[in-house]
Design a protein around this motif. Sequence first.
Motif, PDB file in Angstrom:
ATOM      1  N   GLY A  68       0.834  -1.188   0.000  1.00 53.94           N
ATOM      2  CA  GLY A  68       0.000   0.000   0.000  1.00 53.94           C
ATOM      3  C   GLY A  68       0.870   1.240   0.000  1.00 53.94           C
ATOM      4  N   VAL A  69       0.318   2.357   0.434  1.00 47.63           N
ATOM      5  CA  VAL A  69       1.111   3.580   0.499  1.00 47.63           C
ATOM      6  C   VAL A  69       2.300   3.390   1.432  1.00 47.63           C
ATOM      7  CG1 VAL A  69       1.097   5.990   1.259  1.00 47.63           C
ATOM      8  CG2 VAL A  69      -0.780   5.105  -0.125  1.00 47.63           C
ATOM      9  N   ASP A  70       2.067   2.787   2.606  1.00 48.94           N
ATOM     10  CA  ASP A  70       3.162   2.639   3.568  1.00 48.94           C
ATOM     11  C   ASP A  70       3.128   1.312   4.319  1.00 48.94           C
ATOM     12  OD1 ASP A  70       0.996   3.030   5.259  1.00 48.94           O
ATOM     13  OD2 ASP A  70       1.516   5.103   5.710  1.00 48.94           O
ATOM     14  N   HIS A  71       2.399   0.313   3.820  1.00 50.30           N
ATOM     15  CA  HIS A  71       2.392  -0.986   4.481  1.00 50.30           C
ATOM     16  C   HIS A  71       2.501  -2.106   3.452  1.00 50.30           C
ATOM     17  CE1 HIS A  71      -1.900  -0.758   3.379  1.00 50.30           C
ATOM     18  NE2 HIS A  71      -1.935  -2.078   3.509  1.00 50.30           N
ATOM     19  N   VAL A  72       2.788  -3.300   3.957  1.00 52.90           N
ATOM     20  CA  VAL A  72       3.040  -4.462   3.104  1.00 52.90           C
ATOM     21  C   VAL A  72       2.203  -5.633   3.599  1.00 52.90           C
ATOM     22  CG1 VAL A  72       4.798  -5.999   2.151  1.00 52.90           C
ATOM     23  CG2 VAL A  72       5.426  -3.681   2.877  1.00 52.90           C
ATOM     24  N   CYS A  73       1.569  -6.345   2.690  1.00 56.23           N
ATOM     25  CA  CYS A  73       0.861  -7.576   3.029  1.00 56.23           C
ATOM     26  C   CYS A  73       1.180  -8.643   1.987  1.00 56.23           C
ATOM     27  CB  CYS A  73      -0.651  -7.368   3.086  1.00 56.23           C
ATOM     28  SG  CYS A  73      -1.243  -6.241   4.373  1.00 56.23           S
ATOM     29  N   ALA A  74       1.041  -9.885   2.380  1.00 62.91           N
ATOM     30  CA  ALA A  74       1.174 -11.018   1.469  1.00 62.91           C
ATOM     31  C   ALA A  74       0.321 -12.148   2.022  1.00 62.91           C
ATOM     32  CB  ALA A  74       2.629 -11.445   1.317  1.00 62.91           C
ATOM     33  N   ARG A  75       0.088 -13.150   1.189  1.00 64.54           N
ATOM     34  CA  ARG A  75      -0.804 -14.245   1.552  1.00 64.54           C
ATOM     35  C   ARG A  75      -0.032 -15.555   1.595  1.00 64.54           C
ATOM     36  NH1 ARG A  75      -3.882 -17.374  -1.750  1.00 64.54           N
ATOM     37  NH2 ARG A  75      -3.270 -16.110  -3.551  1.00 64.54           N
ATOM     38  N   GLU A  76      -0.272 -16.353   2.641  1.00 66.58           N
ATOM     39  CA  GLU A  76       0.356 -17.662   2.729  1.00 66.58           C
ATOM     40  C   GLU A  76      -0.209 -18.580   1.648  1.00 66.58           C
ATOM     41  OE1 GLU A  76      -0.036 -19.293   6.619  1.00 66.58           O
ATOM     42  OE2 GLU A  76       1.183 -17.733   7.586  1.00 66.58           O
ATOM     43  N   VAL A  77       0.676 -19.269   0.941  1.00 67.18           N
ATOM     44  CA  VAL A  77       0.253 -20.107  -0.175  1.00 67.18           C
ATOM     45  C   VAL A  77      -0.663 -21.231   0.287  1.00 67.18           C
ATOM     46  CG1 VAL A  77       1.044 -21.703  -1.962  1.00 67.18           C
ATOM     47  CG2 VAL A  77       2.302 -19.578  -1.538  1.00 67.18           C
ATOM     48  N   SER A  78      -0.283 -21.933   1.318  1.00 61.86           N
ATOM     49  CA  SER A  78      -1.013 -23.133   1.727  1.00 61.86           C
ATOM     50  C   SER A  78      -2.310 -22.833   2.459  1.00 61.86           C
ATOM     51  CB  SER A  78      -0.123 -24.014   2.608  1.00 61.86           C
ATOM     52  OG  SER A  78       0.313 -23.293   3.751  1.00 61.86           O
ATOM     53  N   SER A  79      -2.336 -21.769   3.263  1.00 61.25           N
ATOM     54  CA  SER A  79      -3.491 -21.508   4.121  1.00 61.25           C
ATOM     55  C   SER A  79      -4.389 -20.382   3.635  1.00 61.25           C
ATOM     56  CB  SER A  79      -3.020 -21.181   5.539  1.00 61.25           C
ATOM     57  OG  SER A  79      -2.349 -19.925   5.557  1.00 61.25           O
ATOM     58  N   GLY A  80      -3.863 -19.440   2.863  1.00 61.98           N
ATOM     59  CA  GLY A  80      -4.633 -18.268   2.466  1.00 61.98           C
ATOM     60  C   GLY A  80      -4.658 -17.174   3.516  1.00 61.98           C
ATOM     61  N   ILE A  81      -3.950 -17.362   4.631  1.00 64.27           N
ATOM     62  CA  ILE A  81      -3.896 -16.349   5.688  1.00 64.27           C
ATOM     63  C   ILE A  81      -3.071 -15.155   5.212  1.00 64.27           C
ATOM     64  CG2 ILE A  81      -3.025 -15.864   8.011  1.00 64.27           C
ATOM     65  CD1 ILE A  81      -3.594 -18.787   8.704  1.00 64.27           C
ATOM     66  N   ALA A  82      -3.569 -13.943   5.475  1.00 60.97           N
ATOM     67  CA  ALA A  82      -2.867 -12.719   5.089  1.00 60.97           C
ATOM     68  C   ALA A  82      -1.977 -12.246   6.230  1.00 60.97           C
ATOM     69  CB  ALA A  82      -3.865 -11.632   4.714  1.00 60.97           C
ATOM     70  N   ARG A  83      -0.725 -11.915   5.902  1.00 60.52           N
ATOM     71  CA  ARG A  83       0.235 -11.370   6.858  1.00 60.52           C
ATOM     72  C   ARG A  83       0.620  -9.962   6.416  1.00 60.52           C
ATOM     73  NH1 ARG A  83      -0.624 -14.850  10.913  1.00 60.52           N
ATOM     74  NH2 ARG A  83      -0.127 -17.014  10.356  1.00 60.52           N
ATOM     75  N   CYS A  84       0.741  -9.036   7.384  1.00 61.03           N
ATOM     76  CA  CYS A  84       1.060  -7.646   7.060  1.00 61.03           C
ATOM     77  C   CYS A  84       2.204  -7.134   7.928  1.00 61.03           C
ATOM     78  CB  CYS A  84      -0.165  -6.749   7.250  1.00 61.03           C
ATOM     79  SG  CYS A  84      -1.581  -7.184   6.204  1.00 61.03           S
ATOM     80  N   TRP A  85       2.934  -6.139   7.395  1.00 60.98           N
ATOM     81  CA  TRP A  85       4.082  -5.552   8.075  1.00 60.98           C
ATOM     82  C   TRP A  85       4.109  -4.049   7.843  1.00 60.98           C
ATOM     83  CZ3 TRP A  85       4.076  -9.666   4.824  1.00 60.98           C
ATOM     84  CH2 TRP A  85       4.410 -10.923   5.371  1.00 60.98           C
ATOM     85  N   ARG A  86       4.997  -3.400   8.575  1.00 57.50           N
ATOM     86  CA  ARG A  86       5.238  -1.963   8.491  1.00 57.50           C
ATOM     87  C   ARG A  86       3.958  -1.190   8.773  1.00 57.50           C
ATOM     88  NH1 ARG A  86       9.867  -0.825   4.035  1.00 57.50           N
ATOM     89  NH2 ARG A  86       9.587   1.242   4.912  1.00 57.50           N
ATOM     90  N   GLY A  87       3.872   0.042   8.299  1.00 57.26           N
ATOM     91  CA  GLY A  87       2.698   0.856   8.564  1.00 57.26           C
ATOM     92  C   GLY A  87       3.050   2.323   8.615  1.00 57.26           C
ATOM     93  N   ASN A  88       2.086   3.149   8.991  1.00 57.66           N
ATOM     94  CA  ASN A  88       2.250   4.592   9.005  1.00 57.66           C
ATOM     95  C   ASN A  88       3.347   5.008   9.977  1.00 57.66           C
ATOM     96  OD1 ASN A  88       1.753   7.289   8.467  1.00 57.66           O
ATOM     97  ND2 ASN A  88       0.129   7.443  10.003  1.00 57.66           N
TER      98      ASN A  88
END
Length: 316
Positions: free
Chosen positions: A117-137
């Motif tokens: 996003g503008v200032d954050h990062v997310c990705a999705r686990e391949v096997s589970s579909g769970i979304a993980r996010c990092w960083r932020g404002n």
Amino acid sequence: MTFFFTISLLILTAATIHVVAAIGSASTVAVVYGTGTICGIIANEPTQRVQCYQNGLKLDVSVSPNVSFESISGGKTFFCGLRSGGFSLHCWDTRALFNPKRIYLNYNVSLTDLTVGVDHVCAREVSSGIARCWRGNRGSPFSSPGDGLKFSKITSGNGFSCGILMNSCKVVCWGYNEISVEIQTQFGNLSMSNLVAGDSHVCGLTKTGFLVCKGTGQLDVPTSSAFEFSGLTSGRGFGCGIQRRNGLVQCWGSGDNNRVKDVSFETIVAGLDFICGLTTRNLTIICWGNAFTSDVPVPMATFVNRVKPSFRSLSR
């Protein structure tokens, strides 16, 4: 100031590939709108490295030249890349010396669907579909939506992310920007097949192929037929789509973004107020919009005649 520039490149496959991309969507081309930076994954080399251009000029050094990446995504001042295999995630600040910072490493849990996003990062686990996010404002953490939600697709905008649930195809949004609640409410019970986030809105295609956009801004979404668009991108108050029948780009919302006429595109990706696309005819990247910091238009021949990398294309 609005201008065009092009980067010559070769496509990896002869097949026509349409990619859905936006401010925070995984692709093999990324734009960092705050610094006028465009990066791409190089193909046809032993290492699928990342090469960047800033304000129309090729940078002297490649990003992590000995590392292969499968996708990249850009935000305001930085971009991130997912290493081949999805086990490691790196980010680079384009205001500095492009030194990589690793924010994820796990050889047992691979990631996909990288979205900045503008200032954050997310990705999705391949096997589970769970979304993980990092960083932020301003360096503060950006919360993940929780392990109970499994997604088939995620995308990120300004202070929010949204995803399509695996089991219902409904849209769920999260983040510190209150617009996330409004966007999720507006999507309601719509069943979606894809999403792309802009600054404060999200556009996507329903399971039946119709274009919808939800959020704030005068988007003026065009009336379209089912499966008319094969690729979408979004910026600040506007969206664009590749028309399936001819590859032409149609934009809607704010700004004068319909200035590229009679040019067919394979893929498109947007920053807040500009768009880049890979042309079908001569396989060059054309960018147009107001986001670049240079006051002088970059001549098209700068890239067509002197820079001819081969960027990898990402099929969906």
